[in-house]
Design an enzyme around this catalytic site. Structure first.
Site, mmCIF file in Angstrom:
data_model
loop_
_atom_site.group_PDB
_atom_site.id
_atom_site.type_symbol
_atom_site.label_atom_id
_atom_site.label_comp_id
_atom_site.label_asym_id
_atom_site.label_seq_id
_atom_site.Cartn_x
_atom_site.Cartn_y
_atom_site.Cartn_z
ATOM 1 N N ARG A 17 2.522 5.322 18.394
ATOM 2 C CA ARG A 17 1.071 5.598 18.267
ATOM 3 C C ARG A 17 0.334 5.028 19.544
ATOM 4 O O ARG A 17 -0.514 5.727 20.247
ATOM 5 C CB ARG A 17 0.378 5.019 17.059
ATOM 6 C CG ARG A 17 0.882 5.669 15.706
ATOM 7 C CD ARG A 17 0.270 5.399 14.528
ATOM 8 N NE ARG A 17 0.989 5.542 13.499
ATOM 9 C CZ ARG A 17 0.432 5.732 12.199
ATOM 10 N NH1 ARG A 17 -0.705 5.312 12.068
ATOM 11 N NH2 ARG A 17 1.324 6.011 11.271
ATOM 12 N N ARG B 43 -8.024 8.198 3.801
ATOM 13 C CA ARG B 43 -9.126 7.272 3.481
ATOM 14 C C ARG B 43 -9.745 7.009 4.771
ATOM 15 O O ARG B 43 -11.026 6.757 4.961
ATOM 16 C CB ARG B 43 -8.477 5.967 2.972
ATOM 17 C CG ARG B 43 -9.348 4.738 2.883
ATOM 18 C CD ARG B 43 -8.721 3.382 2.310
ATOM 19 N NE ARG B 43 -7.803 2.996 3.471
ATOM 20 C CZ ARG B 43 -7.937 2.417 4.696
ATOM 21 N NH1 ARG B 43 -9.263 2.106 4.824
ATOM 22 N NH2 ARG B 43 -7.065 2.179 5.473
ATOM 23 N N ARG B 44 -8.832 6.521 5.851
ATOM 24 C CA ARG B 44 -9.675 5.925 7.108
ATOM 25 C C ARG B 44 -10.572 7.215 7.663
ATOM 26 O O ARG B 44 -11.721 7.154 8.298
ATOM 27 C CB ARG B 44 -8.848 5.505 7.972
ATOM 28 C CG ARG B 44 -8.126 4.144 7.598
ATOM 29 C CD ARG B 44 -7.192 3.684 8.970
ATOM 30 N NE ARG B 44 -6.498 2.616 8.684
ATOM 31 C CZ ARG B 44 -5.217 2.395 8.547
ATOM 32 N NH1 ARG B 44 -4.322 3.394 8.991
ATOM 33 N NH2 ARG B 44 -4.580 1.378 8.267
ATOM 34 N N ARG C 125 1.105 10.385 13.673
ATOM 35 C CA ARG C 125 2.191 9.835 12.879
ATOM 36 C C ARG C 125 3.119 9.050 13.867
ATOM 37 O O ARG C 125 2.930 9.071 15.212
ATOM 38 C CB ARG C 125 3.156 11.085 12.476
ATOM 39 C CG ARG C 125 2.598 11.655 11.358
ATOM 40 C CD ARG C 125 2.312 10.972 9.982
ATOM 41 N NE ARG C 125 3.388 10.153 9.689
ATOM 42 C CZ ARG C 125 4.633 10.788 9.255
ATOM 43 N NH1 ARG C 125 4.704 12.082 8.975
ATOM 44 N NH2 ARG C 125 5.716 10.099 8.866
ATOM 45 N N LYS D 68 0.743 -1.109 0.073
ATOM 46 C CA LYS D 68 0.033 -0.193 -0.010
ATOM 47 C C LYS D 68 0.991 1.341 0.020
ATOM 48 O O LYS D 68 0.404 2.305 -0.228
ATOM 49 C CB LYS D 68 -1.229 -0.004 1.289
ATOM 50 C CG LYS D 68 -0.189 0.186 2.647
ATOM 51 C CD LYS D 68 -1.573 -0.163 3.495
ATOM 52 C CE LYS D 68 -0.762 -0.192 4.983
ATOM 53 N NZ LYS D 68 -0.255 1.198 5.514
ATOM 54 N N ASP D 69 2.219 1.163 0.325
ATOM 55 C CA ASP D 69 3.040 2.108 0.273
ATOM 56 C C ASP D 69 3.744 2.446 -1.214
ATOM 57 O O ASP D 69 4.453 3.556 -1.421
ATOM 58 C CB ASP D 69 4.338 2.122 1.085
ATOM 59 C CG ASP D 69 3.664 2.316 2.712
ATOM 60 O OD1 ASP D 69 2.591 2.833 2.966
ATOM 61 O OD2 ASP D 69 4.193 1.570 3.570
ATOM 62 N N CYS E 155 -1.816 9.481 -2.403
ATOM 63 C CA CYS E 155 -2.072 9.166 -1.099
ATOM 64 C C CYS E 155 -2.799 10.245 -0.260
ATOM 65 O O CYS E 155 -3.438 10.166 0.886
ATOM 66 C CB CYS E 155 -0.852 8.828 -0.348
ATOM 67 S SG CYS E 155 0.168 10.467 -0.299
#
Length: 309
Positions: free
Chosen positions: A154, A130-131, A148, A82-83, A241
């Site tokens: 996190r 997106r989230r 981040r 996904k990156d 992105c």
């Protein structure tokens, strides 16, 4: 006789190392004459804790890794797919993907707390537009803020009450043996996953015939087929992105491909959805059809608006 050493370029986070070792272990299992070592890279994305769009978005996590391959510092690289941008740097290719992990997103709350019981104005942290868009749509009473850092950073911010909940990829939590921290799992109809979520890709130089052959030998074909269909869909949409685009492909019981996708406005007030099924070999047509369906619903204006920010 000494074994040949394959150098695997990887970021230094624990999750990145786990993913790189999964690639190395898969290669060594198939090719016992080889061994591997990790070649650590600090990327721009690792050093910069601000808005990623200021440093090129997710490409900030792969640029220096790609450079290490191109200049011969490493033989292969392991990436969270996904990156990886849909437009690959010249001279580099993704030649394999490991069997895909869970594609879903997960919610992490503090111990003893429950996402369903979060009060109005509670702060939910995510690094993903997106989230964030889908959270704002489904839970308008919550405040969504960017967060981040690696997973442990996190979780520390959650513990210190800077956030009331976090949304993270379940695959990453599973790979870090943090399943017990998961408060809830968001099914795809509630939180459509990122394109390529849960997939680890293996990159090498296109002209390195030895590595191309070795890497291809560990490819999981169903994952490869689904993820490349998703990436073609994303490429047709022309998103980045910075755009709340989601989508995943699954293989049906009948052996067909089903693509479920979504484009959202950043504030979550507009959600466009698509769902199409076609034959296994019609992946390019499926990707294009799903993207065109979203364009017909008005996705172009939404995507253009995010590009202006």
């Amino acid at each position: 006789m000494a074994k040949k050493v394959i150098k695997i370029a990887t970021r230094q986070s624990i999750l990145a190392q786990v993913q790189a070792r999964a690639v190395g272990d898969a290669i060594v299992k198939k090719h016992p004459d080889y061994e591997y070592e990790l070649h650590f890279i600090t990327t721009t994305g690792d050093k910069f804790m601000g808005d990623l769009s200021k440093v090129g978005g997710k490409v900030a996590f792969v640029k220096e890794v790609d450079e290490a391959l191109l200049n011969g510092e490493a033989h292969i690289a392991a990436h969270s797919m996904k990156d990886v941008p849909t437009d690959m740097p010249e001279g580099l290719v993704i030649k394999a993907m490991l069997p895909r992990a869970d594609i879903r997103d997960a919610i992490v709350c503090r111990e003893g707390e429950d996402f369903a019981n979060l009060k109005e104005g509670a702060i939910v942290g995510t690094s993903s537009v997106r989230r964030a868009a889908q959270l704002r749509y489904a839970f308008p009473h919550l405040e969504v803020k960017p967060v981040r850092g690696n997973v442990q950073t996190r979780l520390d911010k959650l513990r210190k009450r800077e956030y009331d909940a976090l949304v993270l990829a379940k695959a990453g939590l599973d790979r870090l043996d943090l399943e017990k921290r998961i408060s809830d799992v968001l099914e795809p109809d509630m939180m459509c996953p990122a394109v390529s979520q849960g997939a680890i890709g293996v990159e090498c130089r296109a002209d390195d015939a030895e590595m191309v052959k070795i890497v291809e030998s560990i490819n999981d074909e169903p994952t490869w087929h689904c993820v490349n269909t998703e990436r073609a869909y994303l490429d047709h949409l022309g998103g980045s992105c910075h755009t709340p685009i989601a989508g995943f492909v699954e293989i049906t019981k009948g052996g067909n491909l089903r693509l479920i996708g979504l484009v959202a406005s950043e504030d979550g007030k507009q959600i466009l959805r698509t769902r199409h099924k076609m034959g296994y070999d019609e992946w390019e047509k499926l990707a294009r059809t799903a993207a065109d369906d979203l364009f017909d619903q008005g996705a172009e204006a939404i995507i253009a608006a995010t590009h202006r920010h």
